[in-house]
Scaffold this active site. Structure first.
Site, PDB file in Angstrom:
ATOM      1  N   ARG A  44       0.809  -1.224   0.000  1.00  0.00           N
ATOM      2  CA  ARG A  44       0.000   0.000   0.000  1.00  0.00           C
ATOM      3  C   ARG A  44       0.840   1.272   0.000  1.00  0.00           C
ATOM      4  NH1 ARG A  44      -3.642  -1.985   4.894  1.00  0.00           N
ATOM      5  NH2 ARG A  44      -1.547  -2.640   5.458  1.00  0.00           N
ATOM      6  N   ASP A  61       2.202 -23.339  13.444  1.00  0.00           N
ATOM      7  CA  ASP A  61       3.324 -22.725  12.722  1.00  0.00           C
ATOM      8  C   ASP A  61       4.316 -23.772  12.207  1.00  0.00           C
ATOM      9  OD1 ASP A  61       4.612 -20.357  11.816  1.00  0.00           O
ATOM     10  OD2 ASP A  61       6.088 -20.533  13.423  1.00  0.00           O
ATOM     11  N   LYS A  80       2.307 -20.303   3.919  1.00  0.00           N
ATOM     12  CA  LYS A  80       1.664 -20.869   5.100  1.00  0.00           C
ATOM     13  C   LYS A  80       1.503 -19.753   6.124  1.00  0.00           C
ATOM     14  CE  LYS A  80       5.300 -21.257   8.118  1.00  0.00           C
ATOM     15  NZ  LYS A  80       5.768 -21.578   9.376  1.00  0.00           N
ATOM     16  N   HIS A  95       8.467 -24.406   2.749  1.00  0.00           N
ATOM     17  CA  HIS A  95       9.858 -24.251   2.306  1.00  0.00           C
ATOM     18  C   HIS A  95      10.762 -25.370   2.815  1.00  0.00           C
ATOM     19  CE1 HIS A  95      10.441 -22.251   6.216  1.00  0.00           C
ATOM     20  NE2 HIS A  95      11.709 -22.561   6.068  1.00  0.00           N
ATOM     21  N   HIS A  97       5.494 -28.127   8.396  1.00  0.00           N
ATOM     22  CA  HIS A  97       6.872 -28.607   8.217  1.00  0.00           C
ATOM     23  C   HIS A  97       7.095 -30.005   8.820  1.00  0.00           C
ATOM     24  CE1 HIS A  97       7.469 -24.594   6.982  1.00  0.00           C
ATOM     25  NE2 HIS A  97       7.680 -24.064   8.161  1.00  0.00           N
ATOM     26  N   LYS A 147      10.477 -22.549  20.361  1.00  0.00           N
ATOM     27  CA  LYS A 147      11.291 -21.330  20.313  1.00  0.00           C
ATOM     28  C   LYS A 147      12.042 -21.188  21.625  1.00  0.00           C
ATOM     29  CE  LYS A 147       8.829 -18.720  16.867  1.00  0.00           C
ATOM     30  NZ  LYS A 147       9.897 -18.722  15.874  1.00  0.00           N
TER      31      LYS A 147
HETATM   32  P1  NAP Z   1       4.496  -8.573   6.998  1.00  0.00           P
HETATM   33  O1  NAP Z   1       5.912  -8.285   7.336  1.00  0.00           O
HETATM   34  O2  NAP Z   1       3.417  -8.058   7.895  1.00  0.00           O
HETATM   35  O3  NAP Z   1       4.257  -8.015   5.521  1.00  0.00           O
HETATM   36  C1  NAP Z   1       2.981  -7.943   4.970  1.00  0.00           C
HETATM   37  C2  NAP Z   1       3.103  -7.324   3.588  1.00  0.00           C
HETATM   38  O4  NAP Z   1       1.793  -7.261   3.033  1.00  0.00           O
HETATM   39  C3  NAP Z   1       3.649  -5.905   3.585  1.00  0.00           C
HETATM   40  O5  NAP Z   1       4.341  -5.683   2.385  1.00  0.00           O
HETATM   41  C4  NAP Z   1       2.374  -5.072   3.622  1.00  0.00           C
HETATM   42  O6  NAP Z   1       2.645  -3.781   3.129  1.00  0.00           O
HETATM   43  C5  NAP Z   1       1.502  -5.890   2.684  1.00  0.00           C
HETATM   44  N1  NAP Z   1       0.075  -5.661   2.934  1.00  0.00           N
HETATM   45  C6  NAP Z   1      -0.618  -5.825   4.068  1.00  0.00           C
HETATM   46  N2  NAP Z   1      -1.900  -5.507   3.895  1.00  0.00           N
HETATM   47  C7  NAP Z   1      -2.019  -5.135   2.590  1.00  0.00           C
HETATM   48  C8  NAP Z   1      -3.091  -4.695   1.798  1.00  0.00           C
HETATM   49  N3  NAP Z   1      -4.350  -4.565   2.284  1.00  0.00           N
HETATM   50  N4  NAP Z   1      -2.852  -4.398   0.515  1.00  0.00           N
HETATM   51  C9  NAP Z   1      -1.613  -4.495  -0.016  1.00  0.00           C
HETATM   52  N5  NAP Z   1      -0.558  -4.924   0.687  1.00  0.00           N
HETATM   53  C10 NAP Z   1      -0.759  -5.232   1.979  1.00  0.00           C
HETATM   54  O7  NAP Z   1       4.216 -10.134   6.868  1.00  0.00           O
HETATM   55  P2  NAP Z   1       5.302 -11.275   6.528  1.00  0.00           P
HETATM   56  O8  NAP Z   1       5.974 -11.672   7.782  1.00  0.00           O
HETATM   57  O9  NAP Z   1       6.115 -10.866   5.373  1.00  0.00           O
HETATM   58  O10 NAP Z   1       4.350 -12.492   6.137  1.00  0.00           O
HETATM   59  C11 NAP Z   1       3.680 -12.562   4.901  1.00  0.00           C
HETATM   60  C12 NAP Z   1       3.061 -13.945   4.741  1.00  0.00           C
HETATM   61  O11 NAP Z   1       4.094 -14.909   4.722  1.00  0.00           O
HETATM   62  C13 NAP Z   1       2.127 -14.331   5.863  1.00  0.00           C
HETATM   63  O12 NAP Z   1       1.119 -15.138   5.343  1.00  0.00           O
HETATM   64  C14 NAP Z   1       3.014 -15.143   6.770  1.00  0.00           C
HETATM   65  O13 NAP Z   1       2.271 -16.055   7.533  1.00  0.00           O
HETATM   66  C15 NAP Z   1       3.875 -15.853   5.752  1.00  0.00           C
HETATM   67  N6  NAP Z   1       5.176 -16.283   6.269  1.00  0.00           N
HETATM   68  C16 NAP Z   1       6.070 -15.378   6.734  1.00  0.00           C
HETATM   69  C17 NAP Z   1       7.308 -15.805   7.184  1.00  0.00           C
HETATM   70  C18 NAP Z   1       8.360 -14.835   7.684  1.00  0.00           C
HETATM   71  O14 NAP Z   1       9.440 -15.290   8.047  1.00  0.00           O
HETATM   72  N7  NAP Z   1       8.088 -13.567   7.719  1.00  0.00           N
HETATM   73  C19 NAP Z   1       7.616 -17.172   7.167  1.00  0.00           C
HETATM   74  C20 NAP Z   1       6.691 -18.066   6.663  1.00  0.00           C
HETATM   75  C21 NAP Z   1       5.478 -17.617   6.210  1.00  0.00           C
HETATM   76  P3  NAP Z   1       1.751  -2.506   3.543  1.00  0.00           P
HETATM   77  O15 NAP Z   1       1.279  -2.731   4.949  1.00  0.00           O
HETATM   78  O16 NAP Z   1       2.684  -1.366   3.370  1.00  0.00           O
HETATM   79  O17 NAP Z   1       0.637  -2.475   2.572  1.00  0.00           O
END
Ligand code: NAP
Length: 488
Positions: A43, A229, A142, A172, A234, A334
């Site tokens: 966004r 998680d 996931k 992954h 996994h 953890k």
């Molecule tokens: P995050 O850091 O909160 O990032 C979320 C992303 O989505 C940001 O780029 C955010 O940008 C965007 N976003 C949120 N609401 C939005 C909207 N309404 N329109 C457009 N963009 C939007 O989350 P994350 O940790 O990267 O995780 C993302 C996904 O991957 C989740 O499903 C999580 O469960 C999964 N996951 C993450 C990890 C990890 O290590 N982080 C590992 C495994 C799985 P803006 O808020 O600026 O729009």
């Protein structure tokens, strides 16, 4: 071949910590087609240049060896673009449609790296904007849902929009080189297959231990917990890779059919096994690597009265001819004593002892997943120091092990999990992705645990950060006469 990779959540934690470094590695290795576009979506109001600058600063936090030089980054950055969209607003998808129409790429990959609550809306709006063409692939991160019903709802929506062969549900762990090597060990070598069964294997242990806490993901983790998680996805995928029958070929559905049979054979829970064979814990303050760390409830974003589990240990059984009666112990958490992911296959001891052996010593195969991947085969041998026992009628044996360090053998610059999986999506290879029926079976099996916990007011057992979890996890395995590998 040209491709467009649309990265929904292009400014998020997953994007900059995992996906961008993986895409850059593929670019550096020459496996990412240069004719591609990577379109970050979020966004924020960013220009392409601002997005490239943001990603460049993020690379400062990547391991030195995996960081691009300024020239390399400039070449990679030419692939990067940014599109401002609010994914909850249907009108914004027309802008995406316009961007994709600017050039008709051979393949369009939509990687949904945003909060799971947006998965359904994204799929519906992608279809409404006419973006679900036969060359579209969607990648779902996931957790896909938080229980069986929500998982089904997401899968039904996605399947309504795209066919199963266009849906890439990512786990992954399946992309990790060590898991690839587990498949290679089992199905590319004939040595272990005759031994790989209940007659020879006493138990199998899967440990996925992290020394980190919830870091900056407290709010997300508090809604999720270790079972959802780590175990539902996994750990159960590792169980499948260990327990599945040899597939008839290496095609995606041949592999996934065999994994599904394992999930369907997991012994259902009873109230007794739920009480005795599942342990949940939550870390309290403690010391990790010499540093005092706060308890889970003191972490930012976490409810101070939270009953979310940060540790699970459980005993599973697979009710089929190959595995009946063999315990599969799963343990993950953890703030444990170390960062260590490994599978330990404990073989039964020799049936008749003609040597003196250390207590409980038997053959063991250790598959190390992290921090480094490798294989260890533990054997018993006669060491040089047996001279002192040479007059004794019974010789003593000493535990020794053969150690295969994949980094030493193949170099540490091997293809990482996300790199491999991203390339597989671009190439349309589904082998290492999870089919909806596998996911549903996994949820079906973990759901009674969630229900049991909801009804049990006692909550998770506390354990001090920097330990191996609650003592009850050791007591559970000791009841079978076994011990966790670091305790034996
Ligand atoms: P995050 O850091 O909160 O990032 C979320 C992303 O989505 C940001 O780029 C955010 O940008 C965007 N976003 C949120 N609401 C939005 C909207 N309404 N329109 C457009 N963009 C939007 O989350 P994350 O940790 O990267 O995780 C993302 C996904 O991957 C989740 O499903 C999580 O469960 C999964 N996951 C993450 C990890 C990890 O290590 N982080 C590992 C495994 C799985 P803006 O808020 O600026 O729009």
């Amino acid at each position: 071949m040209s491709f467009d990779l649309v990265l929904f959540g292009g400014t998020g934690d997953l994007a900059w910590r995992k996906l961008m470094p993986a895409l850059f590695q593929a670019f550096r290795h020459g496996t990412l087609p240069e004719s591609g576009r990577i379109i970050g979506v979020a966004r924020d109001d960013l220009s392409d240049q601002q997005y490239r600058a943001l990603i460049r600063t993020r690379f400062d936090e990547v391991d030195l060896a995996k960081r691009p030089s300024p020239e390399e980054f400039d070449r990679f950055a030419a692939l990067l673009h940014f599109l401002r969209m609010d994914l909850s607003r249907p009108d914004d998808y027309q802008r995406l449609a316009n961007t994709l129409r600017q050039r008709q790429a051979d393949t369009v990959v939509m990687y949904v790296a945003t909060a799971p609550s947006l998965f359904t809306a994204v799929c519906e709006q992608v279809a409404a904007a006419g973006l679900n063409t036969p060359n579209t692939r969607i990648v779902l991160e996931k957790p896909l849902g938080h229980d069986l019903a929500s998982n089904r709802a997401i899968n039904e929506t996605v399947r309504h929009v795209l066919s199963e062969k266009q849906i890439f549900r990512i786990d992954h762990y399946l992309g990790k080189p060590s898991v690839q090597n587990l498949f290679a060990l089992r199905f590319g070598n004939a040595l272990f297959e005759p031994l790989w069964r209940r007659e020879n294997i006493a138990n199998i242990q899967i440990t996925i231990a992290e020394d980190l806490g919830v870091e900056n993901r407290g709010a997300f983790y508090d809604q999720t917990g270790a079972l959802r998680d780590m175990v539902q996805n996994h750990a159960l995928q590792l169980v499948c890779a260990l327990a599945m029958e040899p597939p008839i070929n290496a095609h995606a559905d041949a592999i996934r059919d065999e994994k599904l049979k394992v999930l369907r054979s997991l012994k259902p829970w009873t109230s007794e096994t739920l009480d005795q064979n599942v342990i949940r814990g939550q870390y309290t303050a403690g010391v990790v690597a010499g540093e005092v760390v706060p308890g889970y409830r003191e972490e930012p974003g976490v409810n101070p009265q939270s009953t979310t589990e940060t540790f699970v240990a459980l005993r599973a059984e697979i009710a089929n001819w190959r595995w009946a009666g063999v315990p599969f112990y799963i343990r993950t958490g953890k703030r444990l004593a170390g960062r260590d992911a490994r599978i330990v296959v404990n073989f039964r001891p020799a049936p008749h002892a003609i040597f003196r052996t250390p207590n409980g010593a038997a053959n063991r195969l250790v598959i190390r997943l992290q921090p480094k991947d490798g294989l260890e085969l533990h054997l018993l041998a006669q060491g040089q120091d047996n001279r002192q026992h040479s007059r004794s009628a019974i010789q003593s044996l000493t535990p020794v092990h053969l150690d295969l360090d994949f980094d030493k053998r193949f170099g540490s610059e091997r293809v990482g999990a996300y790199e491999r999986l991203l390339l597989d999506v671009i190439d349309g290879r589904l082998n290492l992705f999870v089919r909806s029926d596998e996911q549903e079976e996994a949820w079906r099996w973990v759901e009674p645990i969630l229900e049991h916990w909801r009804a049990d007011a006692s909550g998770p057992r506390p354990y001090a950060a920097g330990t191996w979890g609650p003592a009850a996890a050791s007591a559970m395995i000791a009841r079978d006469g076994h011990c966790w590998s670091e305790e034996c």
